[in-house]
Design an enzyme around this catalytic site. Structure first.
Site, mmCIF file in Angstrom:
data_model
loop_
_atom_site.group_PDB
_atom_site.id
_atom_site.type_symbol
_atom_site.label_atom_id
_atom_site.label_comp_id
_atom_site.label_asym_id
_atom_site.label_seq_id
_atom_site.Cartn_x
_atom_site.Cartn_y
_atom_site.Cartn_z
ATOM 1 N N LYS A 136 35.979 45.443 39.781
ATOM 2 C CA LYS A 136 36.359 44.144 39.236
ATOM 3 C C LYS A 136 37.837 43.815 39.421
ATOM 4 O O LYS A 136 38.196 42.675 39.726
ATOM 5 C CB LYS A 136 35.967 44.057 37.765
ATOM 6 C CG LYS A 136 34.453 44.069 37.548
ATOM 7 C CD LYS A 136 34.092 43.923 36.077
ATOM 8 C CE LYS A 136 32.582 43.909 35.892
ATOM 9 N NZ LYS A 136 32.199 43.667 34.477
ATOM 10 N N ASP B 64 32.164 37.668 31.818
ATOM 11 C CA ASP B 64 31.725 38.781 30.969
ATOM 12 C C ASP B 64 31.840 38.439 29.482
ATOM 13 O O ASP B 64 30.881 38.575 28.725
ATOM 14 C CB ASP B 64 32.544 40.040 31.264
ATOM 15 C CG ASP B 64 32.068 40.775 32.504
ATOM 16 O OD1 ASP B 64 30.869 40.696 32.824
ATOM 17 O OD2 ASP B 64 32.903 41.436 33.146
#
Length: 288
Positions: free
Chosen positions: A75, A111
């Protein structure tokens, strides 16, 4: 699920990169969403080893993929490889999804907001609440910022290393506190309205599959417990919380919430949550 013979030269492609990634539920979830909307899209899992992220992302743009989901451990690296970042991705320094816009690559992060979307659908509101976020990785960063943005009164980030926890807690501004996990006292656990595990603890094949990081016996009856781990669907943390009669959300529900926001970002369509959840549970059932 789409049949292979239905994939044509006109099919629009997307996928997920990570290491490992073959276990991912994301293909089942996204392909179910495409089918529910009648979209000629297909989504696949693409294993990418550390060191290959930039080449993979640039290759995806060159090949015309519509977008890529990004999972552990890529990420932060993916964020550095994007041509442009959304405000959410800029503030967090990590992305969980990219989108091709012409020849450019845009990075985004859903997220935290995806987790809050799932919690809101289940009836939990962050405003005025006290939360404990377990972990200091990319998901912890996103959730910490999202909770603060949604009006949480206090966000305690608890991680193995106090310095890492404090760094993540800064994303919550004045309501953020970072501490070593073993420094969360009885009053801290008892005052929590939400405990969220963002670590791989409790995951089959993970570092501690039989363990739960939270002191569940100290939590109040009002506390919600969520766990980002979805393999197994009933982690030791969730089993303990349900044994106390607490409200819970597991990794499947949370992943669907996160995936729903990615789906909408890519397609500009409302995500078919029921179809996505059913596909994830069906996939897990076939893997048992």
């Amino acid at each position: 699920m789409r049949s292979p013979e239905l994939i044509s030269g006109a099919t629009r492609l997307a996928g997920v990169i990570g290491d490992p990634v073959r276990h991912s539920l994301s293909p089942a979830i996204h392909n179910a969403a495409y089918a529910a909307h009648g979209l000629d899209w297909a989504y696949v899992a693409l294993p990418v080893r550390p060191g290959g992220v930039e080449a993979a992302l640039r290759g995806a743009v060159a090949l015309g993929l519509e977008g890529l989901s990004v999972t552990m451990p890529h990420k932060a690296t993916a964020a550095a490889c994007c041509d442009e970042l959304t405000p959410a991705a800029v503030s967090l320094g990590v992305v969980n999804a990219t989108k091709r816009v012409g020849t450019s690559l845009v990075g985004h992060n859903t997220d935290g907001t995806g987790f809050l979307h799932a919690l809101s659908a289940a009836g939990w509101d962050a405003a005025g609440r006290n939360a404990i976020v377990l972990g200091a990785g990319g998901t912890a960063r996103a959730l910490t910022a999202a909770l603060a943005g949604a009006g949480a009164a206090r966000v305690t980030v608890a991680a193995r290393r106090a310095d890492a926890a404090r760094e993540v807690a800064q994303l919550a501004g004045a309501v953020g506190v970072g501490v070593a996990l073993d420094r969360v006292d009885d009053a801290g656990w008892g005052g929590a309205d939400l405990v969220a595990n963002t670590t791989p603890v409790g995951m089959i094949g993970g570092p501690a599959p039989q363990h739960a990081l939270a002191q569940v016996e100290l939590l109040s009856p009002r506390c919600w417990v969520i766990d980002a781990v979805y393999h197994p669907t009933e982690t030791p943390l969730l089993v303990a919380a349900k044994g106390r009669g607490l409200s819970t959300l597991g990794g499947v529900e949370l992943l669907v919430g996160v995936s729903a926001e990615v789906f909408t970002w890519w397609t500009d369509l409302d995500a078919p949550l029921d179809a996505m959840s059913a596909a994830a549970l069906d996939q897990l059932g076939r893997e048992r």
